[in-house]
Scaffold this motif. Sequence first.
Motif, PDB file in Angstrom:
ATOM      1  N   GLU A   1       0.702  -1.215   0.020  1.00  0.00           N
ATOM      2  CA  GLU A   1       0.048   0.148  -0.163  1.00  0.00           C
ATOM      3  C   GLU A   1       1.033   1.297   0.091  1.00  0.00           C
ATOM      4  O   GLU A   1       0.498   2.108  -0.483  1.00  0.00           O
ATOM      5  CB  GLU A   1      -0.913  -0.042   1.103  1.00  0.00           C
ATOM      6  CG  GLU A   1      -1.947  -1.065   0.997  1.00  0.00           C
ATOM      7  CD  GLU A   1      -3.264  -0.908   2.102  1.00  0.00           C
ATOM      8  OE1 GLU A   1      -4.245  -1.089   1.363  1.00  0.00           O
ATOM      9  OE2 GLU A   1      -3.095  -0.580   3.085  1.00  0.00           O
TER      10      GLU A   1
ATOM     11  N   GLN B   1     -11.772  -2.003  16.888  1.00  0.00           N
ATOM     12  CA  GLN B   1     -11.179  -2.440  15.805  1.00  0.00           C
ATOM     13  C   GLN B   1     -11.643  -1.586  14.637  1.00  0.00           C
ATOM     14  O   GLN B   1     -12.865  -1.638  14.489  1.00  0.00           O
ATOM     15  CB  GLN B   1     -11.575  -4.046  15.546  1.00  0.00           C
ATOM     16  CG  GLN B   1     -10.765  -4.495  14.351  1.00  0.00           C
ATOM     17  CD  GLN B   1      -9.137  -4.726  14.587  1.00  0.00           C
ATOM     18  OE1 GLN B   1      -8.490  -3.920  14.155  1.00  0.00           O
ATOM     19  NE2 GLN B   1      -8.878  -5.661  15.503  1.00  0.00           N
ATOM     20  N   TYR B   2     -10.720  -1.189  13.762  1.00  0.00           N
ATOM     21  CA  TYR B   2     -11.011  -0.252  12.729  1.00  0.00           C
ATOM     22  C   TYR B   2     -11.780   1.153  13.025  1.00  0.00           C
ATOM     23  O   TYR B   2     -12.301   1.331  11.997  1.00  0.00           O
ATOM     24  CB  TYR B   2     -11.962  -1.146  11.630  1.00  0.00           C
ATOM     25  CG  TYR B   2     -11.292  -1.061  10.215  1.00  0.00           C
ATOM     26  CD1 TYR B   2     -11.138   0.305   9.606  1.00  0.00           C
ATOM     27  CD2 TYR B   2     -10.838  -2.098   9.435  1.00  0.00           C
ATOM     28  CE1 TYR B   2     -10.764   0.387   8.496  1.00  0.00           C
ATOM     29  CE2 TYR B   2     -10.163  -1.975   8.044  1.00  0.00           C
ATOM     30  CZ  TYR B   2     -10.149  -0.610   7.721  1.00  0.00           C
ATOM     31  OH  TYR B   2      -9.736  -0.395   6.313  1.00  0.00           O
TER      32      TYR B   2
ATOM     33  N   ARG C   1       3.921  -4.056  23.119  1.00  0.00           N
ATOM     34  CA  ARG C   1       3.243  -5.438  22.798  1.00  0.00           C
ATOM     35  C   ARG C   1       4.102  -6.423  23.579  1.00  0.00           C
ATOM     36  O   ARG C   1       5.087  -6.459  24.037  1.00  0.00           O
ATOM     37  CB  ARG C   1       3.746  -5.692  21.365  1.00  0.00           C
ATOM     38  CG  ARG C   1       2.793  -4.814  20.456  1.00  0.00           C
ATOM     39  CD  ARG C   1       2.744  -5.250  19.207  1.00  0.00           C
ATOM     40  NE  ARG C   1       1.926  -4.436  18.296  1.00  0.00           N
ATOM     41  CZ  ARG C   1       2.224  -3.720  17.246  1.00  0.00           C
ATOM     42  NH1 ARG C   1       3.334  -3.999  16.612  1.00  0.00           N
ATOM     43  NH2 ARG C   1       1.383  -2.878  16.658  1.00  0.00           N
TER      44      ARG C   1
ATOM     45  N   PHE D   1       3.125  -9.800  22.953  1.00  0.00           N
ATOM     46  CA  PHE D   1       2.532 -11.257  22.414  1.00  0.00           C
ATOM     47  C   PHE D   1       3.947 -12.168  22.340  1.00  0.00           C
ATOM     48  O   PHE D   1       4.976 -11.738  22.690  1.00  0.00           O
ATOM     49  CB  PHE D   1       2.511 -10.959  20.896  1.00  0.00           C
ATOM     50  CG  PHE D   1       1.436  -9.898  20.768  1.00  0.00           C
ATOM     51  CD1 PHE D   1       0.113  -9.898  21.122  1.00  0.00           C
ATOM     52  CD2 PHE D   1       1.747  -8.925  19.354  1.00  0.00           C
ATOM     53  CE1 PHE D   1      -1.066  -8.834  20.916  1.00  0.00           C
ATOM     54  CE2 PHE D   1       0.732  -8.213  19.407  1.00  0.00           C
ATOM     55  CZ  PHE D   1      -0.661  -7.912  20.072  1.00  0.00           C
TER      56      PHE D   1
ATOM     57  N   ASN E   1      -9.582 -11.298  15.988  1.00  0.00           N
ATOM     58  CA  ASN E   1      -8.560 -10.265  15.762  1.00  0.00           C
ATOM     59  C   ASN E   1      -7.270 -10.884  15.438  1.00  0.00           C
ATOM     60  O   ASN E   1      -6.173 -10.785  15.917  1.00  0.00           O
ATOM     61  CB  ASN E   1      -8.115  -9.828  17.504  1.00  0.00           C
ATOM     62  CG  ASN E   1      -7.344  -8.473  17.496  1.00  0.00           C
ATOM     63  OD1 ASN E   1      -7.443  -7.726  16.384  1.00  0.00           O
ATOM     64  ND2 ASN E   1      -6.933  -8.266  18.519  1.00  0.00           N
TER      65      ASN E   1
ATOM     66  N   CYS F   1      -3.366  -9.263  14.518  1.00  0.00           N
ATOM     67  CA  CYS F   1      -3.164  -8.104  15.356  1.00  0.00           C
ATOM     68  C   CYS F   1      -1.747  -7.901  15.651  1.00  0.00           C
ATOM     69  O   CYS F   1      -0.750  -8.505  15.260  1.00  0.00           O
ATOM     70  CB  CYS F   1      -3.839  -8.065  16.799  1.00  0.00           C
ATOM     71  SG  CYS F   1      -3.231  -9.521  17.796  1.00  0.00           S
ATOM     72  N   GLY F   2      -1.527  -6.453  15.682  1.00  0.00           N
ATOM     73  CA  GLY F   2       0.204  -6.084  15.985  1.00  0.00           C
ATOM     74  C   GLY F   2       0.592  -5.256  14.924  1.00  0.00           C
ATOM     75  O   GLY F   2       0.026  -4.269  14.604  1.00  0.00           O
TER      76      GLY F   2
ATOM     77  N   LEU G   1     -10.674  -9.768  11.963  1.00  0.00           N
ATOM     78  CA  LEU G   1      -9.296  -9.646  11.408  1.00  0.00           C
ATOM     79  C   LEU G   1      -8.888  -8.258  11.974  1.00  0.00           C
ATOM     80  O   LEU G   1      -9.596  -7.133  12.011  1.00  0.00           O
ATOM     81  CB  LEU G   1      -9.414  -9.637   9.917  1.00  0.00           C
ATOM     82  CG  LEU G   1      -9.743 -10.707   8.918  1.00  0.00           C
ATOM     83  CD1 LEU G   1      -9.956 -10.342   7.697  1.00  0.00           C
ATOM     84  CD2 LEU G   1      -8.814 -11.723   9.469  1.00  0.00           C
ATOM     85  N   ALA G   2      -7.741  -8.197  12.222  1.00  0.00           N
ATOM     86  CA  ALA G   2      -6.943  -6.858  12.706  1.00  0.00           C
ATOM     87  C   ALA G   2      -6.881  -5.956  11.411  1.00  0.00           C
ATOM     88  O   ALA G   2      -6.782  -6.544  10.323  1.00  0.00           O
ATOM     89  CB  ALA G   2      -5.553  -7.084  13.391  1.00  0.00           C
ATOM     90  N   ARG G   3      -7.031  -4.874  11.516  1.00  0.00           N
ATOM     91  CA  ARG G   3      -7.310  -3.721  10.509  1.00  0.00           C
ATOM     92  C   ARG G   3      -5.963  -3.813   9.580  1.00  0.00           C
ATOM     93  O   ARG G   3      -6.346  -4.109   8.023  1.00  0.00           O
ATOM     94  CB  ARG G   3      -7.507  -2.293  10.881  1.00  0.00           C
ATOM     95  CG  ARG G   3      -7.812  -1.170   9.734  1.00  0.00           C
ATOM     96  CD  ARG G   3      -7.729  -0.064  10.240  1.00  0.00           C
ATOM     97  NE  ARG G   3      -6.433   0.438  10.480  1.00  0.00           N
ATOM     98  CZ  ARG G   3      -5.384   0.926   9.494  1.00  0.00           C
ATOM     99  NH1 ARG G   3      -5.846   0.927   8.308  1.00  0.00           N
ATOM    100  NH2 ARG G   3      -4.391   1.242   9.746  1.00  0.00           N
ATOM    101  N   ILE G   4      -4.937  -3.850   9.878  1.00  0.00           N
ATOM    102  CA  ILE G   4      -3.976  -3.578   9.039  1.00  0.00           C
ATOM    103  C   ILE G   4      -3.421  -5.023   8.124  1.00  0.00           C
ATOM    104  O   ILE G   4      -3.240  -4.737   7.031  1.00  0.00           O
ATOM    105  CB  ILE G   4      -2.492  -3.102   9.710  1.00  0.00           C
ATOM    106  CG1 ILE G   4      -2.714  -1.805  10.292  1.00  0.00           C
ATOM    107  CG2 ILE G   4      -1.295  -3.114   8.671  1.00  0.00           C
ATOM    108  CD1 ILE G   4      -1.370  -1.319  11.151  1.00  0.00           C
TER     109      ILE G   4
ATOM    110  N   ARG H   1      -5.938  -5.459   5.368  1.00  0.00           N
ATOM    111  CA  ARG H   1      -5.399  -4.419   4.294  1.00  0.00           C
ATOM    112  C   ARG H   1      -4.402  -5.221   3.576  1.00  0.00           C
ATOM    113  O   ARG H   1      -4.177  -5.365   2.204  1.00  0.00           O
ATOM    114  CB  ARG H   1      -5.347  -2.949   4.383  1.00  0.00           C
ATOM    115  CG  ARG H   1      -6.637  -2.461   4.827  1.00  0.00           C
ATOM    116  CD  ARG H   1      -6.267  -0.748   5.131  1.00  0.00           C
ATOM    117  NE  ARG H   1      -6.054  -0.356   3.924  1.00  0.00           N
ATOM    118  CZ  ARG H   1      -6.549   0.976   3.405  1.00  0.00           C
ATOM    119  NH1 ARG H   1      -7.401   1.363   4.131  1.00  0.00           N
ATOM    120  NH2 ARG H   1      -6.006   1.174   2.013  1.00  0.00           N
TER     121      ARG H   1
END
Lengths: 435, 170
Positions: free
Chosen positions: A149, A198-199, A374, A376, B63, B66-67, B90-93, B96
């Motif tokens: 993108e 989200q979004y 983060r 994770f 999600n 994510c991250g 789904l996480a946004r980024i 896309r």
Amino acid sequence: MDNLAGSKQLTVAEEILARAAGREESSAGEYVVAQVDAMMMHDIFAADVLSMLERAGIQRLHDPSKVTVVFDHMIPPPSVSAASHQAKARELISHFGIDAFFEIGRGICHQVMIEERRVVPGQLVVATDSHTTTYGAQGVAATGIGSSEMAYALATGQLWFKVPESVSVILEGQFSYGVTAKDLILYLMKAIGSAEAQYRSIEFGGPGVDELSLADRMTISNMGVEIGAKFAVFPADSIQTIRENAGYVASHTVSLRSLTPQVAVPHHVENVVDVDEVAGTPLDQVFIGSCTNGRLEDLRQAAGILEGKHIAKGLRLIVFPASSQVMEAAAREGIIETLNKAGAYVGGPGCGPCFGGHLGLLAPGERCLGTHNRNFRGRMGSADAEIYLGSPMTAAASALAGAITNPCQMDHITSGREPIGAVATGDSLGRRGEA
Amino acid sequence: MAGLPAIRGRAWLFGSGISTDMLSPGQYVHHPMEERLKHVLESARPEFAGGVKPGDIVVAGANFGCGSSRESAPQHLKDLGVVAVVADSLARIFSRNAIAIGLVAIACPSISEVVKDGDTVEIDVVSGMVSVGERGIVLEGDRIPEPMLDVLRHGGIEPLLASIAAEQNR
């Protein structure tokens, strides 16, 4: 304003996306093609993006003056492959005429973008880093995108966007001693969460916003993405948030006074608890830094706790200032000396171990508390390590104790000394939050 | 321009909160590709990277992705042969980025509750309908918006860039 009473207002996201799309208005849920005002890439992706353009036969960028590149992640290069990647990026940065290129040593991309005034309120900004939401601290609609993108945006100057719904967060009062912007955003990880955010675009407003420095706002906007937010916007200049007749899908009010230090526990950033619930958990490493909490204010708060003391035996404290400006100011104030004497390893400006690339990864079974964003599984090395997230004050207090510690319970905070959060007379950017 | 035929494949089931750090761990970011692919999702299901076959589908909870903005997260799945991701959300980024590299990614609430590991899952990409034939289950996923379907039809953004270049250089 009387004649506007009752008429629909746009949210910040709707207003900025409408303006960038050359329209009067836009509504949540629709898709627009918008002109992007500024773009940023860092060293991990710059070579990939620019190589993609080269392969496709793109000979020039739509507008190189809108583009910034910052080398901050794999720096200085820890491997031949990273060095080669960066060498390729330098070549293409020059080839495509990108003048705003900040080499290793200048700092973490988001901090540099603010310090160098590469973004201004009301802009639409994209960058190849999820923490691009940071610029929302200055009223910017800013969000992270991927390499492809970015290649498209560089070539055409535009990108398509879904106009997000918005969530309002009204802040009231002020923080108690030992509680910081990091604790607020960690609290919101729990109170709002990705299921709601989200979004979506989060707009911050209310009287409590006036109590927040630009550094505080950057910490909060930065972590907006951790609950999936597309934008995380504070008021700045003509960008006013929390508009009475705008459509918010949810609203929250938070009393800053009622907050306590918060900690995110393994292995997800939405697993947030009061620090007291995990106090006493032994630690192997404490990390202070990152685009979330590596600013002068953060180092100052940590040094205030560490001054004249030494970190616990068997624990390592790793500190990476967010930028060269932060590092210089911290040196001038004696903060670097305080950290060194306390037993910290202080590195140069950069992302450090936050993204798990290098400079402080964890062994299996190790436990780290960091001021980053983060936790994770596998984020900082071994998938069998544990990561906790907290404020710089919690990090400093925990480094002294060798275990997770509530900074409000440190002696010198309750000893009548001036509250640490109130010492600052100016931030690392030389201005207050109002920008 | 290629159409978007229905996708049918074997499901690999994952839980919620699968992050880009699990999909594409940061410590391998500049390692050779074959090395990077060995570590995809290893902290969630160590057998995945070695066992996944071309045409397989990843099914997950909330999600997903994510991250980070790292595009290697969906790219690694595609490189391993995965043809689609269907998750409760789904996480946004990630969503896309998946489309940007030509990988189908569909949010389909509660899909992770009805699909069992190894099920054959069928996806109608344009309508967003997801079915699990052997169980007689059909769920309605979120439709992929038209601009993104168009990117998918081109096979991702990179092929699109070539036509932009041709126009620029005309």
